[in-house]
Enzyme design. Structure first.
Site, short mmCIF file in Angstrom:
data_model
loop_
_atom_site.label_atom_id
_atom_site.label_comp_id
_atom_site.label_asym_id
_atom_site.label_seq_id
_atom_site.Cartn_x
_atom_site.Cartn_y
_atom_site.Cartn_z
N TYR A 40 -3.87 -57.62 92.10
CA TYR A 40 -4.60 -56.33 93.06
C TYR A 40 -5.39 -55.44 92.13
O TYR A 40 -4.96 -55.26 90.99
CB TYR A 40 -3.05 -55.64 93.44
CG TYR A 40 -3.71 -54.50 94.30
CD1 TYR A 40 -4.28 -54.61 95.78
CD2 TYR A 40 -3.63 -53.38 93.94
CE1 TYR A 40 -4.76 -53.74 96.38
CE2 TYR A 40 -3.98 -52.16 94.63
CZ TYR A 40 -4.39 -52.45 95.75
OH TYR A 40 -4.88 -51.12 96.79
N ASP A 77 -8.32 -55.64 84.14
CA ASP A 77 -7.77 -54.54 84.91
C ASP A 77 -6.38 -53.90 84.48
O ASP A 77 -5.56 -54.65 84.66
CB ASP A 77 -7.50 -54.92 86.64
CG ASP A 77 -7.35 -53.69 87.15
OD1 ASP A 77 -7.01 -52.68 86.68
OD2 ASP A 77 -7.24 -53.89 88.35
N LYS A 137 -3.82 -44.49 86.96
CA LYS A 137 -2.38 -44.38 86.72
C LYS A 137 -2.08 -43.53 85.41
O LYS A 137 -2.40 -42.09 85.40
CB LYS A 137 -1.53 -45.55 87.14
CG LYS A 137 -1.96 -46.12 88.23
CD LYS A 137 -0.88 -47.36 88.59
CE LYS A 137 -1.11 -47.65 89.83
NZ LYS A 137 -1.48 -48.80 90.21
#
Ligand SMILES: *Cc1c(COP(=O)(O)O)cnc(C)c1O
Length: 431
Positions: A145, A240, A268
């Site tokens: 994702y 990522d 994050k």
């Protein structure tokens, strides 16, 4: 059973003014059922809901809270900055401080730009890769994702390589036709793909350690082959690291695998709980961005000073504290204590750094197709029971759990007992 009257009432009210009552779909508990808890406050490893229940939190806001809720140093840094102002739309030294902190510690990141979410980071990195290479095609992997930008909302089809099947309504095929999808963990598929499309490829994007659709830990040789093939064909490798950045040690997944990506994306943890994202890498590539180069990218709240000080304070603590090593040890002990007691059942737990993932299957998968959907439904059934016993796990069997610096050995031992009982009961009912 917990009383959840107030959460229920708020959910009903919210649903009147917001689609499904939530601002991100996972929060609606659709996969697991039960009442989504409205949270009143967090403290260390604890979450408190509006009905007065408390939970040991293993969701940790889906990854950012590696220090737990309300770390005093982070909170003080944020308060101090808020007193001076929340946003200026002009540069502050905090952006420089966080940028230089990261570029000094993560070797592949020579230059970095901040944005406001992980989605924005990956979306911008892909535009940059396309601008730099002059190519359009990108490659992603089934089970990874990368946020919800159009060109990455693509499903895998039935063939070995598939192109352009939008995974969401509203995504034009004209956009996803430029995204190829391969299964993870398959060297032959990579070789075949690169032989045919390598020279048309702008970039490959892959999660540092795939952790959004189960925890699909990749083999080092596979990641190294991916690096070698991208280099050979002049395609950029975008790692990522929105989850893995500063989670899997200071060097993230790049250091874990011993590879040097061209671009790395963050989010994050680097915002310390505030909304943030970033992408960085080789200066030669980054300098193609506006205002220096032709690739446009911008943001009203990019490099927001409150987010910058929260992130920097968090990263400084991680760099000084030996926290990563302690977290890894805690997580290893926790996972093996549960797994060893459930060795007779169809349950396993994947773990890396301070991430763990509970599966109702014996074999730990490395691909999306290897995940047992039956197993996921067992997790989903177990969720409400464990929530009722004061353990807040992410509300989907595809999501991973996080251990934070605020989780004490005592809490983990107690939680391990509860998990063994609850998971064991669910696995037993199944057998
Ligand atoms: C969370 C996540 C994103 C998206 O970040 P948002 O801040 O939710 O937009 C992208 N990539 C990975 C690997 C993620 O874990």
């Amino acid at each position: 059973m917990n009383h959840t009257d107030k959460s229920k009432e708020l959910m009903a009210l919210a649903a009147e003014v917001t689609p499904g009552g939530v601002h991100s779909p996972g929060r609606a508990f659709k996969s697991v059922g039960g009442t989504p808890r409205f949270i009143e406050r967090g403290d260390g490893a604890w979450l408190y809901d509006v009905d007065g229940n408390k939970y040991v939190d293993f969701c940790c806001s889906w990854g950012p809270l590696i220090l737990g809720h309300g770390d005093p140093e982070v909170v003080n840094a944020v308060k101090d900055q808020i007193d001076r102002g929340m946003t200026f739309g002009a540069s502050t030294e905090h952006e420089y401080n966080l940028a230089s902190f990261i570029t000094e510690r993560v070797e592949p990141v020579e230059s970095i730009r901040f944005v406001s979410s992980g989605t924005e980071a990956v979306m911008s990195a892909i535009r940059l890769a396309r601008g730099f290479t002059g190519r359009d095609l990108i490659l992603k992997f089934e089970g990874c994702y990368h946020g919800h930008s159009d060109h990455l909302l693509v499903s895998a089809g039935s063939g070995l390589v598939t192109f352009g099947q939008p995974a969401s309504a509203g995504v034009p095929e004209a956009i996803t036709s430029q995204t190829a999808v391969l299964p993870l963990d398959d060297e032959d598929a990579l070789e075949t793909f690169f032989a045919e499309y390598g020279d048309k490829l702008a970039a490959v994007v892959i999660e540092g350690i795939p952790a959004n659709n189960g925890l699909l830990i990749q083999r080092h040789e596979y990641m190294r082959l991916l690096r070698a093939l991208t280099e050979k064909h002049g395609a950029l490798l975008i790692l990522d690291e929105v989850i893995t950045g500063f989670r899997v040690g200071m060097g993230g997944a790049a250091a874990y695998y011993g590879i040097r990506p061209d671009l790395i994306t963050y989010g994050k943890i680097i915002g310390g709980g505030m909304p943030v994202g970033a992408f960085g890498g080789r200066a030669e590539i980054m300098n193609q961005l506006s205002p220096l180069g032709p690739v446009y990218q911008a943001g009203t709240l990019s490099g927001n000073p409150v987010a910058m000080v929260a992130g920097l304070t968090t990263l400084k603590k991680l760099a000084d504290g030996g926290i990563h090593a302690r977290l890894e040890e805690k997580n290893r002990k926790f996972v093996s204590s549960i797994v060893s007691r459930l060795s007779n059942s169809t349950v396993n737990i994947a773990g890396v750094a301070s991430i763990f993932w509970i599966v109702f299957q014996k074999e730990l998968p490395r691909t999306a197709a290897g995940i047992s959907t039956d197993g996921i439904s067992h997790y989903n059934r177990m969720h409400e029971q464990i929530l009722d016993r004061g353990v807040y796990l992410p509300p989907s069997g595809y999501e991973v759990c996080f251990v934070s610096a605020a989780h004490t050995d005592e809490m983990l031992e107690h939680t391990a007992d509860l998990l063994v009982e609850t998971i064991g009961r669910e696995a037993h009912a199944w057998a």
